[in-house]
Design a protein around this motif. Structure first.
Motif, PDB file in Angstrom:
ATOM      1  N   ARG B 123      69.447  37.664  42.524  1.00  0.00           N
ATOM      2  CA  ARG B 123      69.583  37.165  44.189  1.00  0.00           C
ATOM      3  C   ARG B 123      71.157  37.266  43.720  1.00  0.00           C
ATOM      4  O   ARG B 123      71.642  38.022  45.214  1.00  0.00           O
ATOM      5  CB  ARG B 123      69.001  35.669  44.257  1.00  0.00           C
ATOM      6  CG  ARG B 123      69.635  35.184  45.141  1.00  0.00           C
ATOM      7  CD  ARG B 123      69.611  33.780  46.249  1.00  0.00           C
ATOM      8  NE  ARG B 123      68.158  33.414  46.627  1.00  0.00           N
ATOM      9  CZ  ARG B 123      67.723  32.257  46.346  1.00  0.00           C
ATOM     10  NH1 ARG B 123      68.427  31.637  46.790  1.00  0.00           N
ATOM     11  NH2 ARG B 123      66.380  32.539  47.623  1.00  0.00           N
ATOM     12  N   ARG B 131      61.150  35.160  49.043  1.00  0.00           N
ATOM     13  CA  ARG B 131      62.517  33.748  48.800  1.00  0.00           C
ATOM     14  C   ARG B 131      61.900  32.427  47.420  1.00  0.00           C
ATOM     15  O   ARG B 131      60.492  32.836  47.380  1.00  0.00           O
ATOM     16  CB  ARG B 131      62.384  33.109  49.593  1.00  0.00           C
ATOM     17  CG  ARG B 131      63.099  33.890  50.852  1.00  0.00           C
ATOM     18  CD  ARG B 131      63.054  33.543  52.121  1.00  0.00           C
ATOM     19  NE  ARG B 131      61.006  33.952  52.944  1.00  0.00           N
ATOM     20  CZ  ARG B 131      61.054  33.605  54.267  1.00  0.00           C
ATOM     21  NH1 ARG B 131      61.845  33.405  54.839  1.00  0.00           N
ATOM     22  NH2 ARG B 131      59.588  34.265  53.968  1.00  0.00           N
ATOM     23  N   TRP B 148      58.476  28.762  55.138  1.00  0.00           N
ATOM     24  CA  TRP B 148      57.525  30.079  54.684  1.00  0.00           C
ATOM     25  C   TRP B 148      56.278  30.130  54.796  1.00  0.00           C
ATOM     26  O   TRP B 148      55.939  31.153  55.027  1.00  0.00           O
ATOM     27  CB  TRP B 148      57.564  30.477  53.042  1.00  0.00           C
ATOM     28  CG  TRP B 148      59.084  30.225  52.214  1.00  0.00           C
ATOM     29  CD1 TRP B 148      60.315  30.658  53.317  1.00  0.00           C
ATOM     30  CD2 TRP B 148      59.488  29.767  51.029  1.00  0.00           C
ATOM     31  NE1 TRP B 148      60.788  30.254  52.052  1.00  0.00           N
ATOM     32  CE2 TRP B 148      61.250  29.768  50.985  1.00  0.00           C
ATOM     33  CE3 TRP B 148      58.719  29.318  49.864  1.00  0.00           C
ATOM     34  CZ2 TRP B 148      61.188  29.116  49.219  1.00  0.00           C
ATOM     35  CZ3 TRP B 148      58.663  29.137  48.751  1.00  0.00           C
ATOM     36  CH2 TRP B 148      60.092  29.814  48.360  1.00  0.00           C
TER      37      TRP B 148
END
Lengths: 394, 394
Positions: B123, B131, B148
């Protein structure tokens, strides 16, 4: 076979001799997951350095051979030097279920141990080879020369390889000097050839056979320096003829494993020069250059497994042997030369044998694959020369 | 380095771990003529069975590691499980000229040992990945799911591989069951992908890098079953993007040796899934299928030698893993199946690892080269299935 008695253990192939042929066979055995052992003369032998199943012993001593054989399911050979009477004893043990199958067997190996017997067998089979005659004295050589002309080639009946045991005699005086050695020889006509070829085939005990493309070998002083696959400019019919002869010979002699047939190509015909019944320098290109390497193929053949595809993995392949440099001309330390060779040509495949470097000693080979033989050959020669001598051309 | 102090001896690479990756690296080391040793857990380990330089010891015990390292010039790894503090001690010894170079080093290996650290580093580098979030309890997981959606993937921070340490949780109850284990996990979004890819690159200490063609991996239950090279249908731009990310990661993390980057391909983008810094199952096809195998490439990289040509040796290559059959369904004896597999397909390349057969255990792989991916894939699957189970299709 011991394997079948014990059930789950994969079979063990034992190779008598631990030179580079055994070393590269060891690599092939690892892929197949079979057991592999070598009978080495010393722990510093090429294959002994890398093979987990190394036994040290004397291949001329029957007790050493029998002890080694007891741990194997199939016995095969890195060289032709096991005495015939020991081969007979090993076969007898195998036939009595007290030892491994011996592949190739004595009856076939005889023709790699006795070159005169080989010549006579070829003649009996109607296969073409140079004219030859047994000789014991100069009068015999001179009689041959009267028929064939000088030079006459004298060859040791047993023990010769890589140019050793072969004398090209241009005069009676040179022949007399060879005859003065206590070595049994025979006479052979000197062949003016266009090229030297090699036909490599494999044959398994149940009779399956497979033929590799015919290659050209480039020799200097009787020693192979380069192998070009397929043989450049060789007519398809001529290549088929060489393969046919090799396949016929393998069947007629009862070869199990590989048979390499070295040939002289003349404008109008082919003549058989030498035989070997083991992996052969003329087949090193197959490691990367064929779908099945000669080393895997030899293992499959002696294990009586179906043979692998011998087809080429690239349109053309060039192999060059690496020889140790003359003393004083270069360091015997090969490894630092990797930097240059690998940087100059990321596609060259390097095979070193772990041998101490001595002048002229074959210590490795390189292989290059592609589709431009002149370029491949130049690349292989450059890499082999630099590895051996620290210079780009010999 | 010890090599430079001693002059003539070629360098010795020591690999910690003796699984099939070390076994196949051993084969590559033989060709290069370098020294090669493995630190095995037991003499029955896959590489220990074939490597002449086998040492038995405990990779979690620093004295064993240091003793092994003393005989090596470069230390590298078959797995990611050497504790970080031991890697630090080995690097300290190497820096003080009392031990080998450690490649890859601890700073890089950390990202294969700690998946949460890997995700955070990716990241920070701006590289795309699923994610994710650290979680310690069900409330944390539920918060992720709210963002999510379910399912949520829970992953062990350390120690997972081949589908182990990864749990796809469809409900809070399933997540709670995972959280009940005494294992540190983090949460990750569940990615609906079109295909799984792998980008394999090598990087040497002086910074040279080489990228293999991007492949597709076909997984079942988180375990790789097939590898297709190059990835069928992958757009050239997408392949370049995967290679670029892998090369950038190798440089940013300071990887020496191989870096395998596993990716999810979605219709519009790529996401990085996992990293490995060693030869990788997704690269086994390179043994026959590329000019330089991943095993040779890893050795060249950790020795800081110029890297080899990663180009393909055939237009297309299919690799299939061989798994042990379920108990009771087939004999665990693989060797007798060679007869059928080799006869049915003389072109299939078999690699067995010498492992005891257990249900579902990866015990080998097969590779087929050619130009018709559908056909190659069918051939590889048929051979792998038959070797593992005695049946032609699973």
């Amino acid at each position: 076979m011991i394997y079948e008695q014990q059930g789950l253990r994969p079979p063990v192939v034992g190779m008598v001799g631990a030179g580079q042929l055994a070393r590269m066979t060891c690599q092939a055995a690892i892929s197949l997951g079979i057991g592999f052992r070598v009978l080495a003369e010393t722990p510093a032998d090429s294959a002994a350095l890398v093979c987990a199943g190394t036994v040290t012993g004397d291949y001329t001593a029957l007790p050493d051979l029998l002890a080694f054989a007891r741990e194997c399911d199939v016995l095969t050979f890195d060289h032709e030097h096991v005495p015939g009477e020991h081969l007979a004893a090993l076969e007898k043990a195998g036939a009595g279920q007290n030892g491994p199958a011996v592949r190739p067997g004595r009856a076939a190996l005889r023709y790699t141990q006795d070159k005169l017997a080989m010549r006579e067998r070829l003649r009996a089979l109607g296969l073409p080879c140079p004219r030859h005659a047994p000789v014991t004295d100069l009068a015999g050589v001179s009689a041959c020369a009267a028929d064939w002309g000088w030079p006459v080639v004298l060859k040791a009946v047993t023990g010769g390889y890589d140019g050793r045991g072969v004398w090209v005699c241009g005069t009676p005086e040179e022949a007399a000097a060879v005859l003065a050695h206590p070595v049994a020889v025979f006479a052979e006509e000197h062949v003016a050839f266009d090229a030297e070829l090699a036909a490599l085939v494999a044959r398994s005990p149940h009779g399956q056979a497979a033929a590799y493309p015919v290659v050209q070998t480039v020799q200097r002083g009787g020693v192979c320096h380069e192998v070009l696959a397929p043989a450049p400019g060789l007519a398809a019919g001529r290549a088929r003829e060489a393969q046919r002869m090799a396949l016929e010979l393998a069947a007629e002699l009862g070869v199990t494993g590989l048979l390499a047939v070295e040939l002289f190509a003349r404008p109008g015909d082919l003549l058989i020069n030498e035989l070997a019944m083991r992996p052969h320098n003329s087949g090193h290109w197959t490691i990367e250059g064929a779908r099945t390497s000669q080393f895997e193929q030899h293992l499959r053949a002696v294990l009586d497994l179906p043979l692998g595809d011998p087809w080429m993995a690239a349109p053309q392949v060039a192999m060059a042997n690496v020889f140790g440099a003359g003393t004083g001309t270069a360091s015997p330390d090969i490894y630092p030369r990797f930097e240059h060779v690998m940087a100059a040509d990321p596609g060259v495949k390097v095979h070193l044998y772990g041998k101490q470097v001595r002048p002229g000693r074959k210590i490795g080979h390189v292989t290059v694959l592609g589709s431009d033989m002149a370029g491949l050959r130049a690349r292989a020669r450059r890499a082999a020369s630099y590895l051996g001598t620290g210079e780009e051309d010999q």
